[in-house]
Design an enzyme around this catalytic site. Structure first.
Site, mmCIF file in Angstrom:
data_model
loop_
_atom_site.group_PDB
_atom_site.id
_atom_site.type_symbol
_atom_site.label_atom_id
_atom_site.label_comp_id
_atom_site.label_asym_id
_atom_site.label_seq_id
_atom_site.Cartn_x
_atom_site.Cartn_y
_atom_site.Cartn_z
ATOM 1 C CD GLN A 48 0.874 -8.970 -2.105
ATOM 2 O OE1 GLN A 48 1.673 -9.614 -2.741
ATOM 3 N NE2 GLN A 48 -0.380 -8.829 -2.456
ATOM 4 C CG ASP A 61 -1.819 -1.257 1.195
ATOM 5 O OD1 ASP A 61 -2.323 -1.604 0.123
ATOM 6 O OD2 ASP A 61 -1.939 -1.904 2.248
ATOM 7 C CE LYS A 86 3.095 -2.731 -4.404
ATOM 8 N NZ LYS A 86 2.746 -2.384 -3.028
ATOM 9 N N GLY A 144 -4.233 -4.864 -4.110
ATOM 10 C CA GLY A 144 -5.269 -3.920 -4.523
ATOM 11 C C GLY A 144 -4.572 -2.679 -5.036
ATOM 12 C CG HIS A 145 -1.635 -2.764 -7.488
ATOM 13 N ND1 HIS A 145 -0.775 -3.474 -8.278
ATOM 14 C CD2 HIS A 145 -1.226 -2.988 -6.217
ATOM 15 C CE1 HIS A 145 0.113 -4.096 -7.506
ATOM 16 N NE2 HIS A 145 -0.148 -3.816 -6.253
#
Ligand code: IMP
Ligand code: MG
Length: 424
Positions: A222, A13, A16, A40-41
Protein backbone atom coordinates in the site's frame (compact mmCIF):
# COMPACT_ATOMS: atom_id res chain seq x y z
CA UNK A 1 23.36 -2.14 -0.68
CA UNK A 2 22.52 -0.98 2.80
CA UNK A 3 19.57 -2.52 4.67
CA UNK A 4 16.63 -0.80 3.01
CA UNK A 5 12.98 -0.07 3.66
CA UNK A 6 10.88 0.44 0.54
CA UNK A 7 7.63 2.35 1.03
CA UNK A 8 4.94 3.78 -1.18
CA UNK A 9 4.70 7.58 -0.90
CA UNK A 10 1.15 7.91 -2.24
CA UNK A 11 -2.01 5.77 -2.10
CA UNK A 12 -0.31 2.54 -3.17
CA UNK A 13 0.28 1.19 -6.68
CA UNK A 14 3.40 3.31 -7.10
CA UNK A 15 5.27 0.36 -8.58
CA UNK A 16 6.93 -0.93 -5.42
CA UNK A 17 6.87 -4.55 -6.58
CA UNK A 18 9.09 -3.84 -9.54
CA UNK A 19 11.64 -1.89 -7.49
CA UNK A 20 11.69 -4.46 -4.68
CA UNK A 21 12.36 -7.11 -7.33
CA UNK A 22 15.31 -5.09 -8.65
CA UNK A 23 16.72 -4.54 -5.13
CA UNK A 24 16.09 -8.14 -4.05
CA UNK A 25 19.08 -9.34 -6.02
CA UNK A 26 21.29 -7.45 -3.56
CA UNK A 27 19.48 -8.55 -0.39
CA UNK A 28 19.85 -11.66 1.75
CA UNK A 29 16.23 -11.54 2.89
CA UNK A 30 13.08 -9.71 1.87
CA UNK A 31 10.50 -8.99 4.57
CA UNK A 32 6.84 -7.96 4.40
CA UNK A 33 5.85 -6.15 7.62
CA UNK A 34 2.22 -5.05 7.21
CA UNK A 35 -0.97 -5.49 5.22
CA UNK A 36 -2.13 -8.71 3.66
CA UNK A 37 -3.53 -10.00 0.40
CA UNK A 38 -5.03 -6.56 -0.27
CA UNK A 39 -1.68 -5.77 -1.88
CA UNK A 40 -0.97 -6.60 -5.50
CA UNK A 41 2.68 -6.39 -6.43
CA UNK A 42 3.17 -6.81 -10.15
CA UNK A 43 6.54 -7.84 -11.52
CA UNK A 44 7.30 -8.50 -15.18
CA UNK A 45 10.27 -10.75 -15.89
CA UNK A 46 11.14 -11.57 -19.48
CA UNK A 47 7.64 -10.67 -20.56
CA UNK A 48 6.08 -12.93 -17.94
CA UNK A 49 3.81 -11.24 -15.42
CA UNK A 50 3.80 -12.25 -11.74
CA UNK A 51 1.29 -10.75 -9.32
CA UNK A 52 2.11 -11.29 -5.66
CA UNK A 53 -0.40 -10.49 -2.96
CA UNK A 54 1.05 -11.99 0.17
CA UNK A 55 4.40 -13.58 -0.50
CA UNK A 56 7.35 -11.13 -0.49
CA UNK A 57 8.57 -10.20 -3.95
CA UNK A 58 12.03 -11.54 -3.02
CA UNK A 59 10.76 -15.05 -3.71
CA UNK A 60 11.14 -14.35 -7.44
CA UNK A 61 14.89 -13.85 -6.92
CA UNK A 62 15.22 -16.92 -4.72
CA UNK A 63 15.75 -14.88 -1.53
CA UNK A 64 14.73 -15.81 1.99
CA UNK A 65 11.26 -14.27 2.04
CA UNK A 66 9.72 -13.48 5.39
CA UNK A 67 6.09 -12.71 6.15
CA UNK A 68 6.42 -10.72 9.36
CA UNK A 69 4.19 -10.53 12.42
CA UNK A 70 2.61 -7.29 11.19
CA UNK A 71 1.02 -9.05 8.22
CA UNK A 72 -2.39 -10.71 8.36
CA UNK A 73 -1.97 -14.01 6.54
CA UNK A 74 -4.89 -15.05 4.37
CA UNK A 75 -4.41 -18.81 4.44
CA UNK A 76 -6.60 -19.52 1.41
CA UNK A 77 -4.77 -16.92 -0.66
CA UNK A 78 -1.38 -18.12 0.56
CA UNK A 79 -2.00 -21.70 -0.56
CA UNK A 80 -3.32 -20.44 -3.89
CA UNK A 81 -0.31 -18.17 -4.41
CA UNK A 82 2.15 -20.93 -3.51
CA UNK A 83 0.45 -23.13 -6.10
CA UNK A 84 0.66 -20.46 -8.82
CA UNK A 85 4.34 -19.77 -8.13
CA UNK A 86 5.21 -23.46 -8.13
CA UNK A 87 3.42 -23.93 -11.45
CA UNK A 88 5.42 -21.00 -12.85
CA UNK A 89 8.60 -22.74 -11.79
CA UNK A 90 9.44 -20.50 -8.81
CA UNK A 91 11.13 -22.16 -5.83
CA UNK A 92 9.08 -21.33 -2.72
CA UNK A 93 11.15 -23.26 -0.19
CA UNK A 94 12.68 -20.08 1.22
CA UNK A 95 9.37 -18.69 2.42
CA UNK A 96 9.11 -18.12 6.17
CA UNK A 97 6.00 -17.07 8.06
CA UNK A 98 6.40 -15.50 11.47
CA UNK A 99 4.84 -17.60 14.25
CA UNK A 100 3.47 -14.29 15.55
CA UNK A 101 1.62 -13.33 12.36
CA UNK A 102 -2.15 -13.43 12.62
CA UNK A 103 -4.14 -15.68 10.37
CA UNK A 104 -6.80 -14.21 8.16
CA UNK A 105 -9.65 -16.69 7.84
CA UNK A 106 -12.47 -16.85 5.29
CA UNK A 107 -14.75 -15.39 8.00
CA UNK A 108 -12.83 -12.14 7.91
CA UNK A 109 -13.56 -11.81 4.22
CA UNK A 110 -17.27 -12.47 4.77
CA UNK A 111 -17.38 -9.78 7.47
CA UNK A 112 -15.41 -7.28 5.35
CA UNK A 113 -17.80 -7.64 2.42
CA UNK A 114 -21.01 -7.46 4.44
CA UNK A 115 -19.77 -4.50 6.47
CA UNK A 116 -19.07 -2.62 3.25
CA UNK A 117 -22.58 -3.28 2.00
CA UNK A 118 -23.98 -2.07 5.34
CA UNK A 119 -21.95 1.13 5.13
CA UNK A 120 -23.86 2.06 1.97
CA UNK A 121 -22.77 5.43 0.62
CA UNK A 122 -20.18 5.68 3.41
CA UNK A 123 -18.38 2.55 2.17
CA UNK A 124 -14.58 2.68 2.33
CA UNK A 125 -14.18 0.77 -0.90
CA UNK A 126 -12.04 -1.95 0.69
CA UNK A 127 -10.52 -4.72 -1.37
CA UNK A 128 -12.88 -7.18 0.34
CA UNK A 129 -9.85 -9.18 1.47
CA UNK A 130 -10.85 -9.21 5.15
CA UNK A 131 -8.04 -6.89 6.22
CA UNK A 132 -9.99 -4.66 8.65
CA UNK A 133 -11.77 -7.54 10.45
CA UNK A 134 -8.52 -9.53 10.80
CA UNK A 135 -6.74 -6.56 12.38
CA UNK A 136 -9.76 -5.99 14.64
CA UNK A 137 -9.38 -9.54 15.98
CA UNK A 138 -5.67 -8.95 16.45
CA UNK A 139 -6.03 -5.83 18.60
CA UNK A 140 -9.14 -7.35 20.20
CA UNK A 141 -6.90 -10.17 21.41
CA UNK A 142 -8.92 -12.98 19.97
CA UNK A 143 -7.04 -13.63 16.73
CA UNK A 144 -5.30 -16.89 15.87
CA UNK A 145 -1.59 -16.69 15.20
CA UNK A 146 0.42 -18.81 12.77
CA UNK A 147 2.39 -20.44 15.60
CA UNK A 148 -0.82 -21.92 16.96
CA UNK A 149 -1.00 -24.18 13.94
CA UNK A 150 1.86 -26.22 15.40
CA UNK A 151 -0.46 -28.04 17.81
CA UNK A 152 -3.08 -29.62 15.61
CA UNK A 153 -5.73 -30.40 18.23
CA UNK A 154 -5.42 -27.06 20.03
CA UNK A 155 -5.56 -25.29 16.69
CA UNK A 156 -8.73 -27.17 15.75
CA UNK A 157 -10.35 -26.09 19.00
CA UNK A 158 -9.38 -22.46 18.45
CA UNK A 159 -10.76 -22.52 14.92
CA UNK A 160 -14.05 -24.13 15.99
CA UNK A 161 -14.36 -21.60 18.74
CA UNK A 162 -13.80 -18.58 16.50
CA UNK A 163 -16.30 -19.89 13.94
CA UNK A 164 -18.92 -20.42 16.66
CA UNK A 165 -18.33 -16.91 17.95
CA UNK A 166 -18.69 -15.61 14.42
CA UNK A 167 -22.00 -17.43 13.94
CA UNK A 168 -23.23 -15.97 17.24
CA UNK A 169 -22.00 -12.40 16.86
CA UNK A 170 -20.56 -10.86 13.70
CA UNK A 171 -22.78 -12.83 11.35
CA UNK A 172 -25.91 -11.46 13.01
CA UNK A 173 -24.49 -7.97 13.30
CA UNK A 174 -23.52 -7.60 9.66
CA UNK A 175 -25.87 -10.03 7.97
CA UNK A 176 -23.14 -12.22 6.52
CA UNK A 177 -23.62 -15.90 5.80
CA UNK A 178 -23.82 -18.58 8.49
CA UNK A 179 -20.93 -20.99 8.43
CA UNK A 180 -21.00 -24.75 8.91
CA UNK A 181 -18.54 -25.25 11.75
CA UNK A 182 -17.56 -28.77 10.73
CA UNK A 183 -17.03 -27.97 7.05
CA UNK A 184 -15.14 -24.73 7.61
CA UNK A 185 -12.92 -26.32 10.25
CA UNK A 186 -11.91 -29.17 8.00
CA UNK A 187 -11.25 -26.70 5.15
CA UNK A 188 -8.94 -24.72 7.43
CA UNK A 189 -7.25 -27.87 8.74
CA UNK A 190 -6.45 -28.86 5.15
CA UNK A 191 -4.92 -25.45 4.45
CA UNK A 192 -2.88 -25.78 7.64
CA UNK A 193 -1.14 -28.85 6.22
CA UNK A 194 0.18 -26.79 3.30
CA UNK A 195 1.36 -23.87 5.40
CA UNK A 196 2.73 -25.32 8.61
CA UNK A 197 6.20 -26.10 7.31
CA UNK A 198 6.83 -22.41 6.61
CA UNK A 199 6.03 -21.23 10.15
CA UNK A 200 9.07 -20.23 12.23
CA UNK A 201 10.10 -17.96 15.06
CA UNK A 202 11.68 -14.94 13.37
CA UNK A 203 13.63 -13.49 16.28
CA UNK A 204 16.47 -16.08 16.48
CA UNK A 205 16.74 -16.04 12.70
CA UNK A 206 16.87 -12.23 12.66
CA UNK A 207 19.50 -12.29 15.38
CA UNK A 208 21.78 -14.57 13.39
CA UNK A 209 21.24 -12.59 10.20
CA UNK A 210 22.29 -9.42 11.99
CA UNK A 211 25.40 -11.16 13.35
CA UNK A 212 26.28 -12.21 9.82
CA UNK A 213 25.78 -8.60 8.70
CA UNK A 214 23.19 -9.71 6.18
CA UNK A 215 21.37 -7.12 4.08
CA UNK A 216 17.64 -6.97 4.67
CA UNK A 217 15.06 -5.48 2.37
CA UNK A 218 11.78 -4.45 3.98
CA UNK A 219 8.97 -4.42 1.45
CA UNK A 220 6.11 -2.06 2.23
CA UNK A 221 2.66 -2.66 0.77
CA UNK A 222 0.00 0.00 0.00
CA UNK A 223 1.17 3.58 0.56
CA UNK A 224 1.68 6.22 3.24
CA UNK A 225 -1.61 8.00 2.54
CA UNK A 226 -3.43 4.75 3.40
CA UNK A 227 -1.72 4.47 6.80
CA UNK A 228 -4.19 3.91 9.64
CA UNK A 229 -2.82 6.93 11.54
CA UNK A 230 -1.11 9.14 8.98
CA UNK A 231 -3.31 8.48 5.97
CA UNK A 232 -6.63 9.93 4.95
CA UNK A 233 -8.54 8.40 7.87
CA UNK A 234 -11.08 6.79 7.84
CA UNK A 235 -10.51 6.01 4.15
CA UNK A 236 -7.37 4.03 4.87
CA UNK A 237 -6.25 0.48 5.34
CA UNK A 238 -5.90 -1.05 8.82
CA UNK A 239 -2.11 -1.27 8.97
CA UNK A 240 0.97 0.97 8.88
CA UNK A 241 2.45 1.18 5.38
CA UNK A 242 5.27 3.41 6.62
CA UNK A 243 8.97 2.96 7.35
CA UNK A 244 8.52 3.40 11.10
CA UNK A 245 6.60 0.14 11.27
CA UNK A 246 9.15 -2.03 9.45
CA UNK A 247 10.70 -3.17 12.72
CA UNK A 248 7.57 -3.51 14.83
CA UNK A 249 5.99 -5.58 12.07
CA UNK A 250 8.90 -7.91 11.43
CA UNK A 251 10.75 -9.05 14.56
CA UNK A 252 13.93 -7.26 13.47
CA UNK A 253 15.12 -4.66 15.97
CA UNK A 254 15.63 -1.03 15.01
CA UNK A 255 18.79 -0.73 12.93
CA UNK A 256 20.67 1.52 10.57
CA UNK A 257 18.70 1.67 7.33
CA UNK A 258 18.07 3.75 4.26
CA UNK A 259 14.51 4.50 3.25
CA UNK A 260 13.61 4.36 -0.41
CA UNK A 261 10.29 6.00 -1.27
CA UNK A 262 8.47 5.03 -4.44
CA UNK A 263 6.72 7.93 -6.13
CA UNK A 264 4.67 7.69 -9.29
CA UNK A 265 4.84 10.63 -11.73
CA UNK A 266 1.10 11.10 -11.12
CA UNK A 267 -1.13 9.76 -8.37
CA UNK A 268 -3.83 7.11 -8.32
CA UNK A 269 -6.35 6.07 -5.76
CA UNK A 270 -8.79 3.15 -5.58
CA UNK A 271 -11.70 3.04 -3.20
CA UNK A 272 -13.42 5.98 -1.55
CA UNK A 273 -11.91 9.04 0.13
CA UNK A 274 -10.78 12.55 -0.76
CA UNK A 275 -8.47 12.91 -3.72
CA UNK A 276 -7.54 16.60 -4.10
CA UNK A 277 -5.59 16.48 -7.38
CA UNK A 278 -7.96 14.24 -9.33
CA UNK A 279 -7.79 14.98 -13.05
CA UNK A 280 -10.59 15.91 -15.40
CA UNK A 281 -12.50 12.92 -16.73
CA UNK A 282 -10.82 13.06 -20.14
CA UNK A 283 -7.28 13.28 -18.77
CA UNK A 284 -8.05 10.55 -16.27
CA UNK A 285 -9.34 8.20 -18.94
CA UNK A 286 -6.25 8.80 -21.03
CA UNK A 287 -3.79 8.22 -18.16
CA UNK A 288 -5.69 5.18 -16.92
CA UNK A 289 -5.40 3.53 -20.31
CA UNK A 290 -1.78 4.53 -20.87
CA UNK A 291 -0.74 3.46 -17.39
CA UNK A 292 -2.89 0.34 -17.14
CA UNK A 293 -4.38 1.76 -13.95
CA UNK A 294 -6.62 -1.10 -12.95
CA UNK A 295 -6.32 -2.79 -9.56
CA UNK A 296 -4.01 -5.82 -9.49
CA UNK A 297 -6.11 -7.32 -6.70
CA UNK A 298 -9.66 -6.27 -7.53
CA UNK A 299 -9.48 -5.17 -11.18
CA UNK A 300 -11.19 -1.89 -10.19
CA UNK A 301 -10.56 1.27 -12.17
CA UNK A 302 -8.05 3.47 -10.38
CA UNK A 303 -8.82 7.18 -10.18
CA UNK A 304 -5.96 9.30 -11.49
CA UNK A 305 -4.66 12.68 -10.39
CA UNK A 306 -1.74 15.07 -10.90
CA UNK A 307 1.42 14.60 -8.90
CA UNK A 308 0.76 15.98 -5.42
CA UNK A 309 4.00 17.47 -4.10
CA UNK A 310 2.29 18.84 -1.01
CA UNK A 311 1.29 15.32 0.02
CA UNK A 312 4.69 14.01 -1.09
CA UNK A 313 6.46 16.43 1.23
CA UNK A 314 4.43 15.06 4.13
CA UNK A 315 5.02 11.42 3.09
CA UNK A 316 8.73 12.04 2.74
CA UNK A 317 8.87 13.54 6.20
CA UNK A 318 6.84 10.83 7.94
CA UNK A 319 8.91 8.03 6.37
CA UNK A 320 12.27 9.81 6.62
CA UNK A 321 12.79 9.07 2.93
CA UNK A 322 16.41 9.25 1.80
CA UNK A 323 16.05 8.29 -1.83
CA UNK A 324 13.23 8.32 -4.34
CA UNK A 325 12.49 6.10 -7.28
CA UNK A 326 10.26 7.90 -9.74
CA UNK A 327 8.00 5.49 -11.60
CA UNK A 328 5.78 5.59 -14.66
CA UNK A 329 7.30 8.75 -16.14
CA UNK A 330 6.71 7.16 -19.55
CA UNK A 331 2.94 7.22 -19.02
CA UNK A 332 2.85 11.03 -19.15
CA UNK A 333 4.96 11.17 -22.31
CA UNK A 334 3.43 13.31 -25.05
CA UNK A 335 1.37 15.61 -22.84
CA UNK A 336 1.77 19.27 -23.72
CA UNK A 337 1.67 20.43 -20.12
CA UNK A 338 2.02 18.50 -16.90
CA UNK A 339 0.50 19.83 -13.70
CA UNK A 340 1.98 19.37 -10.23
CA UNK A 341 0.30 20.46 -7.01
CA UNK A 342 2.55 22.44 -4.70
CA UNK A 343 0.14 23.60 -1.99
CA UNK A 344 -3.40 23.28 -0.64
CA UNK A 345 -5.73 26.19 0.01
CA UNK A 346 -8.45 25.82 2.59
CA UNK A 347 -11.01 28.57 3.13
CA UNK A 348 -8.81 30.85 1.07
CA UNK A 349 -5.65 30.27 3.12
CA UNK A 350 -2.61 28.13 2.35
CA UNK A 351 -2.31 25.11 4.63
CA UNK A 352 0.91 24.50 6.48
CA UNK A 353 0.77 20.71 6.32
CA UNK A 354 -1.25 17.81 4.98
CA UNK A 355 -4.51 17.97 6.96
CA UNK A 356 -5.40 15.31 9.54
CA UNK A 357 -9.17 15.72 9.14
CA UNK A 358 -10.80 14.14 6.15
CA UNK A 359 -13.50 16.85 6.15
CA UNK A 360 -10.77 19.43 5.53
CA UNK A 361 -9.01 17.36 2.88
CA UNK A 362 -12.27 17.03 0.98
CA UNK A 363 -12.55 20.81 0.70
CA UNK A 364 -8.98 21.84 -0.08
CA UNK A 365 -8.23 23.56 -3.37
CA UNK A 366 -4.93 22.42 -4.89
CA UNK A 367 -2.51 25.08 -6.09
CA UNK A 368 -0.85 23.92 -9.30
CA UNK A 369 2.33 24.69 -11.10
CA UNK A 370 2.39 23.83 -14.79
CA UNK A 371 5.52 22.48 -16.40
CA UNK A 372 6.21 21.66 -20.02
CA UNK A 373 5.65 18.06 -20.99
CA UNK A 374 8.24 15.72 -22.48
CA UNK A 375 8.23 13.89 -25.78
CA UNK A 376 9.03 10.32 -26.78
CA UNK A 377 12.37 11.68 -28.08
CA UNK A 378 13.06 13.22 -24.65
CA UNK A 379 12.45 9.79 -23.10
CA UNK A 380 14.78 8.14 -25.61
CA UNK A 381 17.46 10.72 -24.84
CA UNK A 382 16.94 10.16 -21.14
CA UNK A 383 17.74 6.48 -21.59
CA UNK A 384 21.01 7.56 -23.19
CA UNK A 385 21.83 9.82 -20.26
CA UNK A 386 20.58 13.14 -21.64
CA UNK A 387 17.92 14.88 -19.60
CA UNK A 388 15.57 17.39 -21.21
CA UNK A 389 14.73 20.67 -19.45
CA UNK A 390 11.20 19.63 -18.64
CA UNK A 391 12.27 16.34 -17.04
CA UNK A 392 14.97 18.19 -15.10
CA UNK A 393 12.32 20.60 -13.87
CA UNK A 394 10.07 17.79 -12.67
CA UNK A 395 12.89 16.09 -10.81
CA UNK A 396 14.09 19.28 -9.20
CA UNK A 397 10.55 20.00 -7.96
CA UNK A 398 10.27 16.49 -6.48
CA UNK A 399 13.63 16.88 -4.78
CA UNK A 400 12.75 20.33 -3.47
CA UNK A 401 9.51 19.23 -1.82
CA UNK A 402 10.67 15.81 -0.62
CA UNK A 403 14.15 16.87 0.45
CA UNK A 404 15.29 13.52 -0.91
CA UNK A 405 17.32 12.51 -3.93
CA UNK A 406 15.72 10.99 -7.03
CA UNK A 407 18.10 8.09 -7.71
CA UNK A 408 16.21 6.11 -10.30
CA UNK A 409 13.56 6.59 -12.95
CA UNK A 410 11.53 3.63 -13.99
CA UNK A 411 10.37 3.82 -17.58
CA UNK A 412 8.39 0.64 -18.06
CA UNK A 413 7.20 -2.51 -16.33
CA UNK A 414 10.19 -4.71 -17.25
CA UNK A 415 13.00 -5.51 -14.79
CA UNK A 416 15.55 -3.74 -16.99
CA UNK A 417 13.55 -0.60 -17.75
CA UNK A 418 15.28 1.72 -15.29
CA UNK A 419 17.50 4.75 -15.55
CA UNK A 420 19.95 5.18 -12.73
CA UNK A 421 20.67 8.70 -11.55
CA UNK A 422 22.39 7.75 -8.31
CA UNK A 423 23.20 4.87 -5.99
CA UNK A 424 20.33 2.81 -4.65
P1 IMP B 1 -8.53 -2.63 2.69
O1 IMP B 1 -7.07 -2.56 2.88
O2 IMP B 1 -8.96 -3.77 1.81
O3 IMP B 1 -9.28 -2.60 3.99
O4 IMP B 1 -8.98 -1.32 1.89
C1 IMP B 1 -8.91 -0.02 2.47
C2 IMP B 1 -8.52 1.02 1.44
O5 IMP B 1 -7.18 0.79 1.02
C3 IMP B 1 -9.34 0.98 0.16
O6 IMP B 1 -9.45 2.30 -0.34
C4 IMP B 1 -8.50 0.15 -0.79
O7 IMP B 1 -8.77 0.42 -2.15
C5 IMP B 1 -7.11 0.61 -0.39
N1 IMP B 1 -6.06 -0.39 -0.66
C6 IMP B 1 -5.79 -1.49 0.04
N2 IMP B 1 -4.74 -2.16 -0.48
C7 IMP B 1 -4.33 -1.45 -1.54
C8 IMP B 1 -3.27 -1.60 -2.47
O8 IMP B 1 -2.46 -2.54 -2.42
N3 IMP B 1 -3.15 -0.65 -3.43
C9 IMP B 1 -4.00 0.42 -3.49
N4 IMP B 1 -5.00 0.61 -2.64
C10 IMP B 1 -5.18 -0.31 -1.66
MG1 MG C 1 -0.94 -2.60 -6.04
Amino acid sequence: MKTTIVVGMQWGDEGKGKIVDVLSSKADAVVRFQGGANAGHTVVIKGRKYILHLIPTGILQGRTSIIGNGVVVDIEELVEELGILKRMGIDTSKLIISSRAHLLLPLHKFIDKSKEIKRGTAAIGTTGRGIGPAYIDRVGRKGIRAGEMRDSSLFRLRVENIIEQYNQNERKLYGSEKVDVEKMTSHIMKLRKNILKYVKDIEPLAMSMIKKKNTILFEGAQGTLLDIDFGTYPFVTSSHPMSGYAFAGSGFPIMDVQVVGICKAYVTRVGAGAFPTRMSEDDEECIREAGGEYGATTGRKRNCGWLDLFALKYASYINAVDKIVLTKMDVLTGLNKVKVCTAYKYKGKLLETFPSEHEVLEKVVPVYEEINGWSADDMKALKKGKMSRSIKKLISLIEKYSEAKVVMISTGPGREENIKLGVL
